[in-house]
Scaffold this motif. Structure first.
Motif, PDB file in Angstrom:
ATOM      1  N   VAL A  22      18.273  39.279  62.510  1.00 57.12           N
ATOM      2  CA  VAL A  22      19.058  38.150  62.731  1.00 57.12           C
ATOM      3  C   VAL A  22      19.365  38.097  60.557  1.00 57.12           C
ATOM      4  O   VAL A  22      18.162  38.325  60.051  1.00 57.12           O
ATOM      5  CB  VAL A  22      18.743  37.454  63.051  1.00 57.12           C
ATOM      6  N   THR A  23      20.679  38.563  60.253  1.00 56.83           N
ATOM      7  CA  THR A  23      20.834  38.272  58.738  1.00 56.83           C
ATOM      8  C   THR A  23      21.231  36.622  58.571  1.00 56.83           C
ATOM      9  O   THR A  23      22.672  36.616  59.592  1.00 56.83           O
ATOM     10  CB  THR A  23      21.760  39.130  58.689  1.00 56.83           C
ATOM     11  N   VAL A 103      18.912  35.044  54.457  1.00 59.96           N
ATOM     12  CA  VAL A 103      16.939  35.874  55.260  1.00 59.96           C
ATOM     13  C   VAL A 103      17.287  36.363  56.229  1.00 59.96           C
ATOM     14  O   VAL A 103      18.841  36.308  56.920  1.00 59.96           O
ATOM     15  CB  VAL A 103      17.034  33.683  55.347  1.00 59.96           C
ATOM     16  N   VAL A 104      16.522  37.430  56.512  1.00 61.36           N
ATOM     17  CA  VAL A 104      16.748  38.262  57.334  1.00 61.36           C
ATOM     18  C   VAL A 104      15.245  38.311  58.318  1.00 61.36           C
ATOM     19  O   VAL A 104      14.533  38.404  57.713  1.00 61.36           O
ATOM     20  CB  VAL A 104      16.665  39.586  56.543  1.00 61.36           C
ATOM     21  N   LEU A 105      15.567  38.354  59.627  1.00 62.10           N
ATOM     22  CA  LEU A 105      14.467  38.450  59.962  1.00 62.10           C
ATOM     23  C   LEU A 105      14.396  40.054  61.104  1.00 62.10           C
ATOM     24  O   LEU A 105      15.261  40.023  61.661  1.00 62.10           O
ATOM     25  CB  LEU A 105      14.193  36.732  60.783  1.00 62.10           C
ATOM     26  N   HIS A 106      13.506  40.836  61.130  1.00 60.00           N
ATOM     27  CA  HIS A 106      13.114  41.540  62.474  1.00 60.00           C
ATOM     28  C   HIS A 106      12.432  41.161  63.044  1.00 60.00           C
ATOM     29  O   HIS A 106      10.908  41.238  62.410  1.00 60.00           O
ATOM     30  CB  HIS A 106      13.865  42.804  61.112  1.00 60.00           C
ATOM     31  N   SER A 113       9.332  41.114  60.181  1.00 57.85           N
ATOM     32  CA  SER A 113       9.645  40.936  59.209  1.00 57.85           C
ATOM     33  C   SER A 113       9.933  40.133  58.785  1.00 57.85           C
ATOM     34  O   SER A 113      11.511  39.283  59.459  1.00 57.85           O
ATOM     35  CB  SER A 113      10.587  42.634  58.769  1.00 57.85           C
ATOM     36  N   PHE A 114       9.834  38.994  57.217  1.00 58.14           N
ATOM     37  CA  PHE A 114      10.835  38.582  56.972  1.00 58.14           C
ATOM     38  C   PHE A 114      11.335  39.412  55.115  1.00 58.14           C
ATOM     39  O   PHE A 114      10.742  39.749  54.864  1.00 58.14           O
ATOM     40  CB  PHE A 114      10.208  37.348  55.931  1.00 58.14           C
ATOM     41  N   ALA A 115      12.749  38.487  55.242  1.00 57.93           N
ATOM     42  CA  ALA A 115      12.903  38.608  53.220  1.00 57.93           C
ATOM     43  C   ALA A 115      14.367  37.548  52.922  1.00 57.93           C
ATOM     44  O   ALA A 115      14.680  37.061  54.100  1.00 57.93           O
ATOM     45  CB  ALA A 115      13.885  40.379  53.217  1.00 57.93           C
ATOM     46  N   TYR A 116      13.766  37.673  52.662  1.00 58.48           N
ATOM     47  CA  TYR A 116      14.186  36.053  51.527  1.00 58.48           C
ATOM     48  C   TYR A 116      15.402  36.773  49.777  1.00 58.48           C
ATOM     49  O   TYR A 116      14.311  36.663  49.140  1.00 58.48           O
ATOM     50  CB  TYR A 116      13.640  35.269  51.373  1.00 58.48           C
ATOM     51  N   ALA A 117      16.655  36.822  50.032  1.00 54.40           N
ATOM     52  CA  ALA A 117      17.391  36.957  48.421  1.00 54.40           C
ATOM     53  C   ALA A 117      18.161  35.876  48.104  1.00 54.40           C
ATOM     54  O   ALA A 117      18.744  35.310  48.812  1.00 54.40           O
ATOM     55  CB  ALA A 117      17.744  38.621  49.081  1.00 54.40           C
ATOM     56  N   VAL A 118      17.760  35.721  46.930  1.00 51.97           N
ATOM     57  CA  VAL A 118      19.534  34.792  45.945  1.00 51.97           C
ATOM     58  C   VAL A 118      19.775  36.062  45.341  1.00 51.97           C
ATOM     59  O   VAL A 118      19.510  36.622  44.343  1.00 51.97           O
ATOM     60  CB  VAL A 118      18.270  33.698  45.291  1.00 51.97           C
TER      61      VAL A 118
END
Length: 194
Positions: A22-23, A103-106, A113-118
């Motif tokens: 989910v993004t 914010v991306v959750l896998h 997995s987690f990612a946060y981008a700006v």
């Protein structure tokens, strides 16, 4: 420890989903989110769950060209991939976060997995397959929220700690009603470039 997370904004994801990506993107229309993620424009339409199943049938959970649905919850648009991990793909993550934050959750049976981008830059990213060592342009940015949840080197985390991080740090909520109550914009994501 799981009890402390009950009644939170991402309880839906604490259920029976063995696999999801989910993004979430702040203040971006669902249509723009799908385009930035690489949706095939010829497949994008508003569909309810029955139409989604009818239109995509056997390819519903395809990893190469996954079905994606998109909607909004508060100030965040979301994109739910039925079978892929396009949201974690670095070029997609950069594209969806330009001019905003993402914010991306896998989740799969082995890890989260987690990612946060700006604004096109990955600020913090990690996975739980091994000891957590965040990477990114500012990998310690979320330390204050991560450490109490056991998300850091040498710490023990709960199975739902990554969800709690997203709830606590970003106030993101996604309910079953958000996913199922109304038709949503949906389509097929194009294959990822190598």
């Amino acid at each position: 420890m799981t009890g402390q997370f009950e009644g939170r904004g991402l309880d839906l994801l604490r259920g029976d989903f063995p696999f999801y990506t989910v993004t979430f993107v702040r203040d971006l229309a669902p249509s723009e989110l799908l385009m930035r993620m690489g949706a095939d424009p010829s497949t994008v339409a508003v569909r309810d769950m029955d139409e989604l199943a009818a239109d995509f049938g056997d390819s519903f959970s395809d990893e190469i060209e996954p079905v994606v649905s998109s909607g909004t919850t508060r100030c965040w648009s979301w994109a739910w991939e039925e079978g892929g991990v396009h949201g974690l793909h670095a070029p997609n993550l950069r594209a969806v976060s330009i001019g905003t934050e993402a914010v991306v959750l896998h989740h799969n049976e082995k890890m989260d997995s987690f990612a946060y981008a700006v604004d096109g830059q990955v600020v913090v990213a990690f996975d739980t397959l091994q000891e957590i060592h965040p990477i990114g342009t500012d990998p310690r940015r979320l330390d204050e929220q991560m450490r109490p949840l056991g998300l850091g080197p040498g710490l023990e985390h709960d199975v739902h700690s990554v969800l709690a991080l997203v709830e606590n740090a970003f106030g993101i909520r996604l309910t079953r009603e958000d996913l199922n109550d109304e038709p949503h914009l949906s389509g097929l994501l194009c294959p990822l470039a190598d």
